[in-house]
Structures are given as C-alpha cells and as structure tokens.
Write a protein that holds these residues in place. Structure first.
Motif, PDB file in Angstrom:
ATOM      1  N   CYS A 251      13.574  -2.547  12.710  1.00 19.09           N
ATOM      2  CA  CYS A 251      13.953  -2.242  11.174  1.00 19.09           C
ATOM      3  C   CYS A 251      15.032  -1.238  11.288  1.00 19.09           C
ATOM      4  O   CYS A 251      14.947  -0.029  11.799  1.00 19.09           O
ATOM      5  N   ILE A 252      16.276  -1.868  11.019  1.00 24.43           N
ATOM      6  CA  ILE A 252      17.469  -0.906  11.205  1.00 24.43           C
ATOM      7  C   ILE A 252      18.252  -0.988   9.780  1.00 24.43           C
ATOM      8  O   ILE A 252      19.218  -0.249   9.616  1.00 24.43           O
ATOM      9  N   ASP A 253      17.728  -1.603   8.703  1.00 24.09           N
ATOM     10  CA  ASP A 253      18.408  -1.626   7.501  1.00 24.09           C
ATOM     11  C   ASP A 253      17.357  -0.859   6.530  1.00 24.09           C
ATOM     12  O   ASP A 253      16.312  -0.991   6.425  1.00 24.09           O
ATOM     13  N   TYR A 254      17.893  -0.228   5.764  1.00 22.68           N
ATOM     14  CA  TYR A 254      17.209   0.711   4.856  1.00 22.68           C
ATOM     15  C   TYR A 254      17.724   0.794   3.406  1.00 22.68           C
ATOM     16  O   TYR A 254      18.938   0.455   3.108  1.00 22.68           O
ATOM     17  N   VAL A 255      16.982   1.109   2.421  1.00 22.78           N
ATOM     18  CA  VAL A 255      17.425   1.763   0.999  1.00 22.78           C
ATOM     19  C   VAL A 255      16.856   3.181   0.935  1.00 22.78           C
ATOM     20  O   VAL A 255      15.682   3.175   0.948  1.00 22.78           O
ATOM     21  N   PHE A 256      17.627   3.938   0.771  1.00 17.87           N
ATOM     22  CA  PHE A 256      17.480   5.504   0.409  1.00 17.87           C
ATOM     23  C   PHE A 256      17.839   5.702  -0.973  1.00 17.87           C
ATOM     24  O   PHE A 256      18.891   5.256  -1.479  1.00 17.87           O
ATOM     25  N   THR A 257      17.201   6.573  -1.477  1.00 15.22           N
ATOM     26  CA  THR A 257      17.646   7.191  -3.008  1.00 15.22           C
ATOM     27  C   THR A 257      17.345   8.747  -2.990  1.00 15.22           C
ATOM     28  O   THR A 257      16.851   9.434  -1.959  1.00 15.22           O
ATOM     29  N   SER A 258      17.927   9.087  -4.084  1.00 16.17           N
ATOM     30  CA  SER A 258      17.982  10.620  -4.299  1.00 16.17           C
ATOM     31  C   SER A 258      16.370  10.945  -4.684  1.00 16.17           C
ATOM     32  O   SER A 258      15.873   9.963  -5.304  1.00 16.17           O
ATOM     33  N   ALA A 259      15.782  12.227  -4.433  1.00 14.05           N
ATOM     34  CA  ALA A 259      14.630  12.250  -4.848  1.00 14.05           C
ATOM     35  C   ALA A 259      14.345  12.394  -6.424  1.00 14.05           C
ATOM     36  O   ALA A 259      13.202  11.820  -6.805  1.00 14.05           O
ATOM     37  N   SER A 260      15.436  12.432  -7.143  1.00  8.19           N
ATOM     38  CA  SER A 260      15.117  12.336  -8.610  1.00  8.19           C
ATOM     39  C   SER A 260      14.881  10.751  -8.922  1.00  8.19           C
ATOM     40  O   SER A 260      14.553  10.353 -10.060  1.00  8.19           O
ATOM     41  N   LEU A 261      15.167   9.668  -8.285  1.00 11.97           N
ATOM     42  CA  LEU A 261      14.677   8.199  -8.207  1.00 11.97           C
ATOM     43  C   LEU A 261      13.596   7.946  -7.948  1.00 11.97           C
ATOM     44  O   LEU A 261      12.971   6.718  -8.000  1.00 11.97           O
ATOM     45  N   ALA A 262      12.723   8.815  -7.266  1.00 11.47           N
ATOM     46  CA  ALA A 262      11.548   8.560  -6.491  1.00 11.47           C
ATOM     47  C   ALA A 262      10.442   7.808  -7.584  1.00 11.47           C
ATOM     48  O   ALA A 262       9.910   6.878  -7.157  1.00 11.47           O
ATOM     49  N   GLY A 263      10.509   8.454  -8.594  1.00 11.38           N
ATOM     50  CA  GLY A 263       9.443   7.952  -9.561  1.00 11.38           C
ATOM     51  C   GLY A 263       9.718   6.728 -10.081  1.00 11.38           C
ATOM     52  O   GLY A 263       8.996   6.073 -10.957  1.00 11.38           O
ATOM     53  N   SER A 264      11.000   6.315  -9.994  1.00 13.11           N
ATOM     54  CA  SER A 264      11.270   4.885 -10.799  1.00 13.11           C
ATOM     55  C   SER A 264      11.170   3.688  -9.448  1.00 13.11           C
ATOM     56  O   SER A 264      11.230   2.443 -10.065  1.00 13.11           O
ATOM     57  N   LEU A 265      10.675   4.028  -8.632  1.00 10.95           N
ATOM     58  CA  LEU A 265      10.404   3.252  -7.198  1.00 10.95           C
ATOM     59  C   LEU A 265       9.378   2.330  -7.601  1.00 10.95           C
ATOM     60  O   LEU A 265       8.375   2.749  -7.707  1.00 10.95           O
ATOM     61  N   LYS A 266       9.507   1.007  -7.702  1.00  8.73           N
ATOM     62  CA  LYS A 266       8.567   0.050  -7.998  1.00  8.73           C
ATOM     63  C   LYS A 266       8.095  -0.848  -6.893  1.00  8.73           C
ATOM     64  O   LYS A 266       6.818  -1.025  -6.353  1.00  8.73           O
TER      65      LYS A 266
END
Length: 287
Positions: A251-266
């Motif tokens: 596992c070497i590919d990722y998707v990271f977001t800002s903390a502000s988008l954490a609640g939108s992750l589905k």
C-alpha cells in the motif's frame, strides 16, 4: 463526489503492453482524476504523447498537466527551424468542472549516484465542487529514499497549510480586471507516495495513532482517508516481476484530505481489476 488517483506507469501494464484505453476506462466517471507518471516522448512506451491521448479519450474533462522535468532527446534544426524534442514526465489533474488555477510544485530532491533519481512534483489544481472550492494535488514522491520522502512531505505540508498566506500560484489579479480567486482551507492530496502506513514520512503528514484516543484530527495534519474510514487489507502496488506473490503487494498510494473534509468522507476502495499499470486506482467518495 467521487475522486480517483492512479499511477499509470507511462501506460505500461502488468502484461508489459502499452494501452492508454484501459487506463482511461478505469478512471472514467470520477469527478476529479489524479494521474502520476504521465509522459511525453518516453522511449519506454514508444514516445507517446500521453497528455494528448488521455485528453482525447476523456474529452469531457478539463485538464492540467505539470511536467517535472524536460530532457533533450533529439532537438534539431530542420531547414533552419529549431525543432524541440524533449522527454517529459509529470502529473495530471482532470476535472468535470473548470480548473480555476493550477501550478506545479517541484519537491526537494538530491543527486543520486547509483539508483536513478528524478525531479518529483505535486500538481495543484483549484476546483469548485459541490462541497465548495477545494485544492487538489496529484502527487508523486521519491521511490528510493525515506529521508528524501520526508523532506518532500515537509515541503508539501507547508504549502498545504500556508496556502492562504502564500496565495497559491497567483494573487492580486483584480489589478488586471479579473475577480480574485478564493483561498480555500480544504484540500485533497492524492497519489503515489511510495511510503508505507505508519512510516516516519507518513507520520510527518498524517500523525501517529494515540494509544488512548486514536488518530488525532487537527488542522495541522492531513487525514488518511483509508485510516479514517477503517479500510483494512489495502494494497495499491503489484510487483510486475512477481504479480501473483501476495507478499510483494504494498500500500503506497493514498488519498489524504484536510481535517475540514473528514466529516464528508463516505467510502474508499481500490479497483483490483485494473491491469493498465503496476499500481491500482484508488477511489474515494465524499458526500
């Protein structure tokens, strides 16, 4: 809203054949697409112009491309006219809605004396989405040195967090009669990071799990979508020399977001049926 990231290994699949069609078919339908190892005039894939081919195969998408370097491979004078021919390698962002601003962030690197090392980059694209304006980054980190990856992560993290102060690729444009662009806090960083979960460079970007309270959700750290959604057993890279050896899957590919988008992750999933590269597409859905 669906996002996908895919290191396409200049179009060469696990069968060692070039086929850009199976790459575009694998990502078609996403609202935002991040691609890495997109090349022009690469001797390893028959000198194809992948930027043009991908654009033609996905005509409904707006495109930004950032080449991390250009090396001469036969520029010449032809009847007194200079003809430039360069090998380029970089990242792409494709979006169903217009890309308002983009820039190519060249990441720190060091000169290598044994294994090949080349300039890495993170292509930044400002896009308006149903969740508001978001900065997207198609990212590719060094493959041979965790020390260099950590340096690249530190540089990238500063750009992510200081965007409002630095102004991105352009600011002050009302001077020339254009409306000023927004400076959103929200970001999505996706791509081939060449690091393992929990490694020092990973911790530099996403933090470390606390024994009592789990992974911290703070404004100064990115959110690993797979970790946040508790998706286990992921692998995103298959060794083309030993494709059936599960011990070689990583596992070497990722998707990271800002903390502000954490609640939108589905949802996050990996397309294990894709065979257009030695990597697999990683999909994320936000709502």
């Amino acid at each position: 809203m669906q996002l996908v990231t895919y290191n396409i290994q200049y179009g060469i699949g696990l069968d060692d054949k070039y086929d850009v069609g199976r790459i575009t078919d694998a990502v078609r339908g996403a609202d935002v697409i991040a691609l890495q190892e997109v090349t022009r005039n690469n001797p390893r894939n028959g000198d194809r112009d992948m930027v043009a081919e991908i654009g033609e195969a996905l005509p409904e998408y707006f495109v930004a491309y950032g080449s991390n370097f250009e090396v001469n491979i036969g520029s010449r004078l032809d009847a007194g006219r200079a003809v430039t021919r360069t090998f380029q390698l970089g990242n792409m962002v494709l979006s169903k809605t217009p890309i308002h601003l983009s820039r190519n962030l060249l990441l720190p690197r060091s000169r290598s004396l044994e294994r090949m090392n080349f300039q890495r980059g993170a292509l930044e694209a400002l896009i308006e989405t149903p969740l508001g304006f978001i900065r997207f980054y198609s990212t590719h980190l060094d493959h041979r040195s965790p020390v260099e990856r950590q340096s690249q992560i530190r540089f990238l993290r500063q750009r992510l967090l200081n965007y409002a102060l630095e102004g991105g690729g352009l600011s002050g444009i009302p001077e020339i009669g254009l409306p000023d662009l927004p400076y959103p806090e929200a970001f999505v960083v996706m791509g081939d990071f060449n690091m393992l979960p929990g490694s020092p460079e990973y911790v530099e970007l996403a933090g470390r799990t606390d024994h009592e309270f789990g992974m911290p959700l703070t404004a100064d750290l990115a959110v690993d979508v797979a970790q946040r959604l508790d998706v286990s057993g992921l692998f995103t890279w298959i060794d083309p020399k030993r494709p059936d050896d599960a011990a070689r899957h990583k596992c070497i590919d990722y998707v990271f977001t800002s903390a502000s988008l954490a609640g939108s992750l589905k949802r996050l999933w990996v397309d294990r049926q894709a065979r257009g590269s030695d990597h697999l597409p990683v999909w994320v859905e936000l709502s």
